[in-house]
Design a protein around this motif. Structure first.
Motif, PDB file in Angstrom:
ATOM      1  N   ALA A  20      24.958 132.984  78.603  1.00  0.00           N
ATOM      2  CA  ALA A  20      25.448 132.963  79.980  1.00  0.00           C
ATOM      3  C   ALA A  20      25.881 131.574  80.414  1.00  0.00           C
ATOM      4  CB  ALA A  20      24.362 133.496  80.926  1.00  0.00           C
ATOM      5  N   LEU A  21      25.270 130.553  79.855  1.00  0.00           N
ATOM      6  CA  LEU A  21      25.585 129.172  80.229  1.00  0.00           C
ATOM      7  C   LEU A  21      26.831 128.648  79.523  1.00  0.00           C
ATOM      8  CD1 LEU A  21      21.969 127.708  80.103  1.00  0.00           C
ATOM      9  CD2 LEU A  21      23.369 127.923  82.168  1.00  0.00           C
ATOM     10  N   THR A  22      27.005 128.991  78.271  1.00  0.00           N
ATOM     11  CA  THR A  22      28.080 128.415  77.473  1.00  0.00           C
ATOM     12  C   THR A  22      29.451 128.817  78.015  1.00  0.00           C
ATOM     13  OG1 THR A  22      26.654 128.491  75.524  1.00  0.00           O
ATOM     14  CG2 THR A  22      29.003 128.178  75.144  1.00  0.00           C
ATOM     15  N   GLY A  23      30.263 127.803  78.313  1.00  0.00           N
ATOM     16  CA  GLY A  23      31.597 128.032  78.847  1.00  0.00           C
ATOM     17  C   GLY A  23      31.660 128.092  80.359  1.00  0.00           C
ATOM     18  N   ALA A  24      30.499 128.037  81.022  1.00  0.00           N
ATOM     19  CA  ALA A  24      30.472 128.111  82.481  1.00  0.00           C
ATOM     20  C   ALA A  24      30.385 126.710  83.083  1.00  0.00           C
ATOM     21  CB  ALA A  24      29.279 128.939  82.946  1.00  0.00           C
ATOM     22  N   PRO A  25      30.784 126.537  84.338  1.00  0.00           N
ATOM     23  CA  PRO A  25      30.607 125.253  84.991  1.00  0.00           C
ATOM     24  C   PRO A  25      29.145 125.078  85.393  1.00  0.00           C
ATOM     25  CG  PRO A  25      31.542 126.823  86.530  1.00  0.00           C
ATOM     26  CD  PRO A  25      31.484 127.514  85.196  1.00  0.00           C
ATOM     27  N   PRO A  26      28.611 123.889  85.290  1.00  0.00           N
ATOM     28  CA  PRO A  26      27.216 123.693  85.680  1.00  0.00           C
ATOM     29  C   PRO A  26      27.037 123.859  87.183  1.00  0.00           C
ATOM     30  CG  PRO A  26      28.253 121.592  85.200  1.00  0.00           C
ATOM     31  CD  PRO A  26      29.235 122.643  84.813  1.00  0.00           C
ATOM     32  N   GLY A  27      25.940 124.465  87.577  1.00  0.00           N
ATOM     33  CA  GLY A  27      25.644 124.661  88.992  1.00  0.00           C
ATOM     34  C   GLY A  27      24.434 125.552  89.143  1.00  0.00           C
ATOM     35  N   ASP A  28      23.734 125.428  90.264  1.00  0.00           N
ATOM     36  CA  ASP A  28      22.487 126.161  90.451  1.00  0.00           C
ATOM     37  C   ASP A  28      22.676 127.674  90.374  1.00  0.00           C
ATOM     38  OD1 ASP A  28      21.250 123.757  90.683  1.00  0.00           O
ATOM     39  OD2 ASP A  28      20.669 123.963  92.792  1.00  0.00           O
ATOM     40  N   GLU A  29      23.814 128.190  90.888  1.00  0.00           N
ATOM     41  CA  GLU A  29      24.039 129.635  90.816  1.00  0.00           C
ATOM     42  C   GLU A  29      24.202 130.099  89.373  1.00  0.00           C
ATOM     43  OE1 GLU A  29      27.214 130.922  93.287  1.00  0.00           O
ATOM     44  OE2 GLU A  29      26.240 130.292  95.158  1.00  0.00           O
ATOM     45  N   VAL A  30      24.911 129.319  88.589  1.00  0.00           N
ATOM     46  CA  VAL A  30      25.081 129.636  87.167  1.00  0.00           C
ATOM     47  C   VAL A  30      23.733 129.562  86.457  1.00  0.00           C
ATOM     48  CG1 VAL A  30      26.079 128.808  84.990  1.00  0.00           C
ATOM     49  CG2 VAL A  30      27.489 128.930  87.053  1.00  0.00           C
ATOM     50  N   PHE A  31      22.941 128.540  86.767  1.00  0.00           N
ATOM     51  CA  PHE A  31      21.643 128.375  86.122  1.00  0.00           C
ATOM     52  C   PHE A  31      20.712 129.534  86.485  1.00  0.00           C
ATOM     53  CE2 PHE A  31      22.519 123.555  86.591  1.00  0.00           C
ATOM     54  CZ  PHE A  31      23.366 123.590  85.504  1.00  0.00           C
ATOM     55  N   ARG A  70      12.063 131.351  86.425  1.00  0.00           N
ATOM     56  CA  ARG A  70      13.405 131.285  86.998  1.00  0.00           C
ATOM     57  C   ARG A  70      13.606 129.938  87.712  1.00  0.00           C
ATOM     58  NH1 ARG A  70      12.873 134.869  90.708  1.00  0.00           N
ATOM     59  NH2 ARG A  70      13.314 136.653  89.368  1.00  0.00           N
ATOM     60  N   ASN A  71      12.638 129.553  88.530  1.00  0.00           N
ATOM     61  CA  ASN A  71      12.757 128.291  89.263  1.00  0.00           C
ATOM     62  C   ASN A  71      12.701 127.088  88.324  1.00  0.00           C
ATOM     63  OD1 ASN A  71      12.842 129.794  91.598  1.00  0.00           O
ATOM     64  ND2 ASN A  71      10.703 129.457  92.131  1.00  0.00           N
ATOM     65  N   LEU A  72      11.903 127.204  87.276  1.00  0.00           N
ATOM     66  CA  LEU A  72      11.775 126.102  86.327  1.00  0.00           C
ATOM     67  C   LEU A  72      13.078 125.884  85.558  1.00  0.00           C
ATOM     68  CD1 LEU A  72       9.721 124.059  85.267  1.00  0.00           C
ATOM     69  CD2 LEU A  72       8.982 125.762  83.594  1.00  0.00           C
ATOM     70  N   VAL A  73      13.712 126.973  85.141  1.00  0.00           N
ATOM     71  CA  VAL A  73      14.998 126.869  84.441  1.00  0.00           C
ATOM     72  C   VAL A  73      16.028 126.178  85.321  1.00  0.00           C
ATOM     73  CG1 VAL A  73      16.950 128.205  83.545  1.00  0.00           C
ATOM     74  CG2 VAL A  73      14.624 128.816  82.887  1.00  0.00           C
ATOM     75  N   VAL A  74      16.125 126.600  86.570  1.00  0.00           N
ATOM     76  CA  VAL A  74      17.101 126.001  87.482  1.00  0.00           C
ATOM     77  C   VAL A  74      16.807 124.519  87.687  1.00  0.00           C
ATOM     78  CG1 VAL A  74      18.006 126.023  89.843  1.00  0.00           C
ATOM     79  CG2 VAL A  74      17.593 128.185  88.648  1.00  0.00           C
ATOM     80  N   ALA A  75      15.555 124.169  87.874  1.00  0.00           N
ATOM     81  CA  ALA A  75      15.194 122.771  88.112  1.00  0.00           C
ATOM     82  C   ALA A  75      15.519 121.887  86.910  1.00  0.00           C
ATOM     83  CB  ALA A  75      13.719 122.662  88.456  1.00  0.00           C
ATOM     84  N   VAL A  76      15.179 122.349  85.718  1.00  0.00           N
ATOM     85  CA  VAL A  76      15.409 121.545  84.515  1.00  0.00           C
ATOM     86  C   VAL A  76      16.903 121.408  84.233  1.00  0.00           C
ATOM     87  CG1 VAL A  76      15.049 121.418  82.024  1.00  0.00           C
ATOM     88  CG2 VAL A  76      13.165 122.087  83.511  1.00  0.00           C
ATOM     89  N   LEU A  77      17.629 122.511  84.307  1.00  0.00           N
ATOM     90  CA  LEU A  77      19.070 122.444  84.034  1.00  0.00           C
ATOM     91  C   LEU A  77      19.810 121.641  85.105  1.00  0.00           C
ATOM     92  CD1 LEU A  77      19.784 126.085  82.784  1.00  0.00           C
ATOM     93  CD2 LEU A  77      19.482 124.017  81.415  1.00  0.00           C
ATOM     94  N   SER A  78      19.379 121.730  86.334  1.00  0.00           N
ATOM     95  CA  SER A  78      20.018 120.940  87.399  1.00  0.00           C
ATOM     96  C   SER A  78      19.825 119.458  87.142  1.00  0.00           C
ATOM     97  CB  SER A  78      19.437 121.320  88.760  1.00  0.00           C
ATOM     98  OG  SER A  78      19.746 122.649  89.101  1.00  0.00           O
TER      99      SER A  78
END
Length: 330
Positions: A278-289, A314-322
């Motif tokens: 889901a991440l590969t090829g997408a623009p980075p952003g909290d909604e994508v994460f 879910r919250n941890l993934v968003v925080a780390v990727l952000s």
């Protein structure tokens, strides 16, 4: 504790021969898990074959730009190694988060991969446990399971794997090398741990009597920008209730490569392949994460008392990727 024999091995072939000669023997590295289980009566080896003196304590670059880590490298030496800190920082962070300094000085890479679950029912020989006594039952399903699995579990076992180090290694496509009486072999870490199914007592795909000799990390440019974040119930040394190892390669406003693995949510380190896609090829952003996290966690099957882990992860993934995306944008 059951009385046991002790022998020290000085070469791999000698270690294998000692174990082959005694079916009740076990390899001993740092002993930070095995000895505790022996004290509790969970493990009852007839003999310990000490492998700490084997020539497997080096970390060396591979010809293609990766790293090979010997099985008897201590966790302290692994976390401090310049090549690990520079090229795989999430691995160093995971090791430092995994134990106290005293334990890191003793624990070995090979032993860390083979450590057993910290489920209270597994450690209590007065209670049934399918992992300890196949067919006896899994009381955690109906009992205390707040810190247990939400992914990949079964009615036969809901325990989680405790290693922090293995989560980061899984994210970076590590390969475990081993020696057995039939010769050398290798297993990708994603195949090293077996699914729970109805045989939770069978934990790894290692052949019987095999000795882990090392772990190889292939080159991964994305890993140079990586993080490991662990949530635990107290700030001091404790096992995770959820963790994430992540890496992002962002170029021209697009995620070119994403690496993601979860800890403390399954019987093995959980490679989040659906989230990576889901991440590969997408623009980075909290909604994508958040959408990527949802893609992975949609398969979660929490028990009555551990559903909080779905929200936590879910919250941890968003925080780390952000955090990684902000770092990439600087």
């Amino acid at each position: 504790m059951k009385e046991f024999g002790y022998q020290r091995a000085f070469d791999v072939s000698g270690a294998l021969a000692l174990l082959d000669a005694d079916p009740g023997a076990r390899f001993l590295g740092g002993g930070t898990n095995l000895v505790d289980l022996m004290k509790a009566g969970v493990e009852r080896p007839a003999r310990l074959v000490d492998v700490r003196e084997l020539p497997l304590a080096r970390i060396e670059p591979t010809a293609d730009g990766g790293l090979h880590i010997g099985a008897t490298v201590t966790n302290s030496d692994l976390a401090a190694h310049p090549g690990v800190r520079r090229h795989y920082p999430a691995l160093a962070q995971a090791v430092l988060a995994g134990a106290s300094g005293q334990l890191r000085n003793m624990a070995t890479v090979g032993g860390n991969l083979l450590q057993r679950t910290r489920c209270g029912y597994f450690a209590d020989v007065t209670r049934p446990c399918n992992k300890r006594v196949p067919g006896s039952g899994c009381p955690a399903v109906e009992g205390e399971h707040r810190n247990h699995a939400i992914l990949g579990a079964s009615d036969h076992c809901v325990a989680v794997h405790p290693s922090d180090m293995a989560v980061a290694l899984t994210a970076f496509d590590a390969v475990v090398s081993y020696e057995s009486t039939d010769g050398p072999g290798a297993l990708p870490l994603t195949e090293f741990y077996l699914p729970v199914g109805d045989t939770p007592h069978l934990e790894t795909a290692l052949p019987p009597g095999a000795l882990i000799t090392g772990v190889t990390l292939p080159p991964a440019p994305a890993a140079a920008r990586s993080r490991y974040r662990k949530v635990r119930e107290r700030a001091s040394y404790a096992f995770a209730i959820g963790s994430v190892a992540a890496a992002l390669d962002v170029r021209d406003g697009v995620i070119r490569d994403a690496r993601l693995a979860f800890g403390a949510v399954a019987s093995r380190p959980w490679r989040a392949t659906a989230a990576e896609r889901a991440l590969t090829g997408a623009p980075p952003g909290d909604e994508v994460f958040a959408a990527a996290a949802e893609a992975e966690l949609s398969a979660a099957q929490p028990l009555p008392d551990n559903g909080y882990k779905v929200t936590l992860m879910r919250n941890l993934v968003v925080a780390v990727l952000s955090g990684l995306a902000e770092e990439a944008a600087r």
